[in-house]
Design an enzyme around this catalytic site. Structure first.
Site, mmCIF file in Angstrom:
data_model
loop_
_atom_site.group_PDB
_atom_site.id
_atom_site.type_symbol
_atom_site.label_atom_id
_atom_site.label_comp_id
_atom_site.label_asym_id
_atom_site.label_seq_id
_atom_site.Cartn_x
_atom_site.Cartn_y
_atom_site.Cartn_z
ATOM 1 N N ASP A 30 -17.212 30.884 8.218
ATOM 2 C CA ASP A 30 -16.077 30.155 8.787
ATOM 3 C C ASP A 30 -14.828 30.462 7.961
ATOM 4 O O ASP A 30 -14.878 30.500 6.734
ATOM 5 C CB ASP A 30 -16.365 28.648 8.798
ATOM 6 C CG ASP A 30 -15.424 27.895 9.710
ATOM 7 O OD1 ASP A 30 -15.875 27.387 10.756
ATOM 8 O OD2 ASP A 30 -14.219 27.794 9.373
ATOM 9 N N ILE A 31 -13.716 30.653 8.651
ATOM 10 C CA ILE A 31 -12.466 31.024 7.973
ATOM 11 C C ILE A 31 -11.905 29.861 7.144
ATOM 12 O O ILE A 31 -11.171 30.079 6.176
ATOM 13 C CB ILE A 31 -11.441 31.537 9.024
ATOM 14 C CG1 ILE A 31 -10.419 32.450 8.373
ATOM 15 C CG2 ILE A 31 -10.782 30.420 9.801
ATOM 16 C CD1 ILE A 31 -9.628 33.287 9.372
ATOM 17 N N ASN A 87 -20.363 21.346 18.228
ATOM 18 C CA ASN A 87 -19.433 20.420 18.874
ATOM 19 C C ASN A 87 -19.250 20.844 20.328
ATOM 20 O O ASN A 87 -19.158 22.038 20.617
ATOM 21 C CB ASN A 87 -18.069 20.446 18.169
ATOM 22 C CG ASN A 87 -18.161 20.008 16.719
ATOM 23 O OD1 ASN A 87 -18.964 19.145 16.379
ATOM 24 N ND2 ASN A 87 -17.357 20.605 15.863
ATOM 25 N N GLY A 93 -14.895 17.332 19.331
ATOM 26 C CA GLY A 93 -14.247 18.054 18.242
ATOM 27 C C GLY A 93 -14.313 19.566 18.376
ATOM 28 O O GLY A 93 -14.062 20.292 17.411
ATOM 29 N N HIS A 100 -20.797 27.619 19.403
ATOM 30 C CA HIS A 100 -21.112 28.037 18.031
ATOM 31 C C HIS A 100 -21.816 26.896 17.326
ATOM 32 O O HIS A 100 -21.546 25.722 17.588
ATOM 33 C CB HIS A 100 -19.847 28.445 17.270
ATOM 34 C CG HIS A 100 -18.741 27.435 17.339
ATOM 35 N ND1 HIS A 100 -17.900 27.344 18.431
ATOM 36 C CD2 HIS A 100 -18.349 26.470 16.478
ATOM 37 C CE1 HIS A 100 -17.037 26.361 18.225
ATOM 38 N NE2 HIS A 100 -17.293 25.801 17.057
ATOM 39 N N HIS A 102 -22.475 25.337 13.592
ATOM 40 C CA HIS A 102 -22.042 25.347 12.191
ATOM 41 C C HIS A 102 -23.268 25.160 11.305
ATOM 42 O O HIS A 102 -24.065 24.242 11.547
ATOM 43 C CB HIS A 102 -21.100 24.178 11.902
ATOM 44 C CG HIS A 102 -19.817 24.166 12.677
ATOM 45 N ND1 HIS A 102 -18.625 24.582 12.137
ATOM 46 C CD2 HIS A 102 -19.535 23.770 13.939
ATOM 47 C CE1 HIS A 102 -17.654 24.437 13.038
ATOM 48 N NE2 HIS A 102 -18.183 23.941 14.138
HETATM 49 P P1 5GP Z 1 -15.102 23.769 16.290
HETATM 50 O O1 5GP Z 1 -14.089 22.726 15.854
HETATM 51 O O2 5GP Z 1 -14.681 24.416 17.585
HETATM 52 O O3 5GP Z 1 -16.506 23.244 16.301
HETATM 53 O O4 5GP Z 1 -15.114 24.847 15.142
HETATM 54 C C1 5GP Z 1 -14.372 26.030 15.198
HETATM 55 C C2 5GP Z 1 -14.497 26.663 13.840
HETATM 56 O O5 5GP Z 1 -14.086 28.012 13.936
HETATM 57 C C3 5GP Z 1 -13.631 26.003 12.771
HETATM 58 O O6 5GP Z 1 -14.471 25.569 11.696
HETATM 59 C C4 5GP Z 1 -12.669 27.120 12.356
HETATM 60 O O7 5GP Z 1 -12.391 27.108 10.964
HETATM 61 C C5 5GP Z 1 -13.414 28.370 12.767
HETATM 62 N N1 5GP Z 1 -12.545 29.480 13.126
HETATM 63 C C6 5GP Z 1 -11.507 29.449 14.003
HETATM 64 N N2 5GP Z 1 -10.954 30.662 14.125
HETATM 65 C C7 5GP Z 1 -11.673 31.495 13.322
HETATM 66 C C8 5GP Z 1 -11.583 32.895 13.030
HETATM 67 O O8 5GP Z 1 -10.740 33.626 13.545
HETATM 68 N N3 5GP Z 1 -12.493 33.391 12.149
HETATM 69 C C9 5GP Z 1 -13.454 32.611 11.576
HETATM 70 N N4 5GP Z 1 -14.286 33.212 10.712
HETATM 71 N N5 5GP Z 1 -13.565 31.293 11.828
HETATM 72 C C10 5GP Z 1 -12.692 30.743 12.694
#
Ligand code: 5GP
Ligand code: ZN
Length: 114
Positions: A30-31, A87, A93, A100, A102
């Site tokens: 995760d970034i 999520n 969220g 995806h 986590h």
């Molecule tokens: P969500 O809130 O949709 O469950 O989680 C999305 C996740 O994707 C977040 O934890 C965010 O930091 C990660 N994320 C968003 N854009 C990128 C990206 O371009 N690269 C990576 N490695 N992670 C990303």
């Protein structure tokens, strides 16, 4: 899917720090990590969220979960414990609309996502 950042990561149009890849799924860091270990497990095919999963995808979802568990072991967080979470939708969220999971671990997690 057009404009989807995780589809772009699958295609290599956006770089990612890959941990594991096969013909069906990708695991990358995760970034914005929320824990010492924070990986994302995604299917290579675009599925919007767990809510869109069909019977035809159940093997794929099982493969994602099974791989997540193996990644947690490989990362050394399995003994002490970790969290595997997905999520779905706005109030769930979900920010990126490509399913995806986590993998979070390496510290004591608490609260909603830890
Ligand atoms: P969500 O809130 O949709 O469950 O989680 C999305 C996740 O994707 C977040 O934890 C965010 O930091 C990660 N994320 C968003 N854009 C990128 C990206 O371009 N690269 C990576 N490695 N992670 C990303
Ligand atoms: Zn996508």
């Amino acid at each position: 899917m057009e404009g989807c950042i995780f589809c772009k990561i699958v295609k290599g149009e956006i770089p990612s720090d890959k941990v594991y890849e096969d013909d069906q799924i990708l695991v990358f860091r995760d970034i914005h990590p929320q824990a010492p270990v924070h990986y994302l497990v995604i299917p290579k095919k675009h599925i919007t969220s767990i809510s869109e999963v069909t019977d035809a995808d159940l093997e794929l979802v099982g493969h994602m979960i099974n791989t997540a568990v193996r990644m947690a072991v490989a990362a050394g967080i399995a003994d002490k414990g970790y969290r595997l979470v997905t999520n779905s939708g706005m109030e769930g969220g979900q920010v990126v609309d490509h399913m995806h999971w986590h993998i979070l671990g390496g510290r004591q997690l608490s609260g909603e996502l830890g």
